[in-house]
Design an enzyme around this catalytic site. Structure first.
Site, PDB file in Angstrom:
ATOM      1  N   TYR A 176       0.828  -1.205   0.000  1.00 54.59           N
ATOM      2  CA  TYR A 176       0.000   0.000   0.000  1.00 54.59           C
ATOM      3  C   TYR A 176       0.866   1.260   0.000  1.00 54.59           C
ATOM      4  O   TYR A 176       0.378   2.343  -0.306  1.00 54.59           O
ATOM      5  CB  TYR A 176      -0.919   0.050   1.220  1.00 54.59           C
ATOM      6  CG  TYR A 176      -1.956  -1.045   1.310  1.00 54.59           C
ATOM      7  CD1 TYR A 176      -2.147  -1.962   0.277  1.00 54.59           C
ATOM      8  CD2 TYR A 176      -2.746  -1.165   2.449  1.00 54.59           C
ATOM      9  CE1 TYR A 176      -3.095  -2.964   0.382  1.00 54.59           C
ATOM     10  CE2 TYR A 176      -3.701  -2.160   2.561  1.00 54.59           C
ATOM     11  CZ  TYR A 176      -3.873  -3.061   1.529  1.00 54.59           C
ATOM     12  OH  TYR A 176      -4.808  -4.056   1.640  1.00 54.59           O
ATOM     13  N   LEU A 213     -17.828  -3.491   1.085  1.00 51.24           N
ATOM     14  CA  LEU A 213     -18.957  -2.746   0.526  1.00 51.24           C
ATOM     15  C   LEU A 213     -18.899  -2.719  -0.994  1.00 51.24           C
ATOM     16  O   LEU A 213     -19.628  -1.956  -1.630  1.00 51.24           O
ATOM     17  CB  LEU A 213     -18.965  -1.318   1.083  1.00 51.24           C
ATOM     18  CG  LEU A 213     -19.098  -1.210   2.607  1.00 51.24           C
ATOM     19  CD1 LEU A 213     -18.968   0.240   3.059  1.00 51.24           C
ATOM     20  CD2 LEU A 213     -20.425  -1.800   3.074  1.00 51.24           C
ATOM     21  N   ILE A 269     -13.408  -4.933   6.725  1.00 50.18           N
ATOM     22  CA  ILE A 269     -12.391  -3.879   6.738  1.00 50.18           C
ATOM     23  C   ILE A 269     -12.741  -2.798   5.715  1.00 50.18           C
ATOM     24  O   ILE A 269     -12.125  -2.701   4.647  1.00 50.18           O
ATOM     25  CB  ILE A 269     -10.994  -4.474   6.451  1.00 50.18           C
ATOM     26  CG1 ILE A 269     -10.733  -5.672   7.354  1.00 50.18           C
ATOM     27  CG2 ILE A 269      -9.901  -3.442   6.660  1.00 50.18           C
ATOM     28  CD1 ILE A 269      -9.546  -6.498   6.937  1.00 50.18           C
ATOM     29  N   LYS A 313     -12.853   0.874   4.013  1.00 49.27           N
ATOM     30  CA  LYS A 313     -11.972   2.039   3.979  1.00 49.27           C
ATOM     31  C   LYS A 313     -12.812   3.307   4.002  1.00 49.27           C
ATOM     32  O   LYS A 313     -13.800   3.426   3.260  1.00 49.27           O
ATOM     33  CB  LYS A 313     -11.096   1.996   2.729  1.00 49.27           C
ATOM     34  CG  LYS A 313     -10.277   3.270   2.469  1.00 49.27           C
ATOM     35  CD  LYS A 313     -10.921   4.116   1.389  1.00 49.27           C
ATOM     36  CE  LYS A 313     -10.187   5.432   1.188  1.00 49.27           C
ATOM     37  NZ  LYS A 313     -10.880   6.316   0.203  1.00 49.27           N
ATOM     38  N   SER A 314     -12.465   4.244   4.859  1.00 50.52           N
ATOM     39  CA  SER A 314     -13.104   5.554   4.831  1.00 50.52           C
ATOM     40  C   SER A 314     -12.203   6.576   5.500  1.00 50.52           C
ATOM     41  O   SER A 314     -11.608   6.299   6.549  1.00 50.52           O
ATOM     42  CB  SER A 314     -14.455   5.544   5.540  1.00 50.52           C
ATOM     43  OG  SER A 314     -15.033   6.847   5.473  1.00 50.52           O
ATOM     44  N   ARG A 362     -18.673   8.771   8.068  1.00 46.95           N
ATOM     45  CA  ARG A 362     -18.752   7.381   7.613  1.00 46.95           C
ATOM     46  C   ARG A 362     -17.945   6.449   8.504  1.00 46.95           C
ATOM     47  O   ARG A 362     -18.335   5.303   8.720  1.00 46.95           O
ATOM     48  CB  ARG A 362     -18.293   7.284   6.155  1.00 46.95           C
ATOM     49  CG  ARG A 362     -19.322   7.816   5.176  1.00 46.95           C
ATOM     50  CD  ARG A 362     -19.014   7.405   3.758  1.00 46.95           C
ATOM     51  NE  ARG A 362     -17.774   8.007   3.263  1.00 46.95           N
ATOM     52  CZ  ARG A 362     -17.708   9.188   2.670  1.00 46.95           C
ATOM     53  NH1 ARG A 362     -18.801   9.912   2.515  1.00 46.95           N
ATOM     54  NH2 ARG A 362     -16.549   9.660   2.232  1.00 46.95           N
ATOM     55  N   ASN A 364     -19.642   3.275  10.155  1.00 50.07           N
ATOM     56  CA  ASN A 364     -19.147   1.920   9.905  1.00 50.07           C
ATOM     57  C   ASN A 364     -18.943   1.134  11.196  1.00 50.07           C
ATOM     58  O   ASN A 364     -19.035  -0.101  11.191  1.00 50.07           O
ATOM     59  CB  ASN A 364     -17.832   1.981   9.127  1.00 50.07           C
ATOM     60  CG  ASN A 364     -18.023   2.408   7.684  1.00 50.07           C
ATOM     61  OD1 ASN A 364     -19.130   2.428   7.166  1.00 50.07           O
ATOM     62  ND2 ASN A 364     -16.925   2.758   7.033  1.00 50.07           N
TER      63      ASN A 364
END
Length: 287
Positions: A63, A202, A241, A243-244, A249, A253
């Site tokens: 990443y 999602l 897991i 991501k935001s 959000r 979550n």
């Protein structure tokens, strides 16, 4: 027919906020995904996520944000023992000695003395060395440098190779969303006691978020469609897991443990499965 309030309450009680991966190793069921955030964006998102209640952060060597994730953790001021930290290493380190080097490099980049969960990111079967990498991980766990180990994107065939070498895999992180449920994969996990962590929980297009199977419960419980899908994930027994980087959000979550989907509602989301394979084929793709 809708379940009674008592039945729904019982279901909620049965779904805690954590799961045990190994004796004494407890993983929060909702974690913060950090790809593709880098630099200040990643550091700020991690800092704010911890302030918003996250106690599980997921990153990876490829990443390119482990340093930023570490900076976000430091900014937050959280005690390291209160945080569950996962990272992953790439194929360059697929050997017993290489895994030890990968751990040292990751720990330095993040700024931590240990990892809660260290994963082989992709099996890279053509390279033929993921069994060695897993053996190296077990040694790190025995020495206490990592609390638990696991894999990511491993198909049942890859997992069987590990089992043939006497290695019981605690967790496999794979793509799971309502349209990509990987039924055979998850059945194998269930049969062999392998925990599932869902990345991209999602989806990427998110078209199913507007399906009546999701919108109906969202209206019923006063939740967002994303919250309903995350509830479906954890109520199915999976770690999720998402991501935001958005504060609202992030909080939403995490707020998926105060309600429960009924059996028919769960089944309706299950029925969204298209049978499509994951986005990337781990027999062909890897790093």
């Amino acid at each position: 027919m809708r379940e009674t309030a008592a039945e729904a309450t019982a279901t909620t009680a049965e779904t805690g906020t954590t799961a045990e991966l190994a004796p004494g190793v407890v993983i929060p069921l909702i974690g913060l995904g950090t790809w593709p955030m880098t630099g200040e964006d990643a550091a700020s998102a991690v800092d704010r996520a911890i302030a918003n209640g996250y106690r599980h952060i997921d990153t990876a060597e490829n990443y390119g944000n482990e340093e930023a994730v570490g900076e976000g953790i430091r900014r937050s001021g959280i005690d390291r023992g209160d945080l569950f930290l996962t990272t992953k290493f790439n194929r360059h380190w697929h050997s017993k000695a290489g895994v030890r080097e990968a751990f040292g490099a990751a720990a330095r980049r993040i700024g931590t003395e240990y990892l809660d969960l260290f994963l082989i990111h992709w099996p890279n079967p053509a390279q033929g060395r993921f069994v060695e990498a897993a053996e190296g991980l077990t040694r790190l766990a025995e020495e206490g440098l990592i609390r638990c180990w696991g894999v990511s994107n491993f198909k049942p065939a890859h997992l069987r190779e590990l089992q043939a070498a006497g290695l019981d895999v605690p967790l496999n992180q794979v793509q799971v969303d309502p349209e990509h449920q990987q039924s055979d994969q998850l059945a194998f996990h269930a049969e062999h006691g392998i925990a599932t962590a869902a990345y991209s929980p999602l989806g990427r297009g998110g078209g199913f978020l507007s399906d009546p199977a999701v919108m109906g419960p969202a209206g019923e419980y006063g939740k967002t469609p994303a919250q309903v899908v995350l509830r479906w994930q954890v109520q199915s027994g999976r770690v999720a897991i998402p991501k935001s980087a958005d504060d609202g959000r992030q909080r939403e979550n995490l707020d998926v443990f105060g309600f429960a989907l009924t059996t028919p509602e769960m089944a309706a989301i299950d029925a969204l499965n298209t049978g499509a394979p994951p986005r990337l084929d781990s027999d062909e793709f890897g790093h």
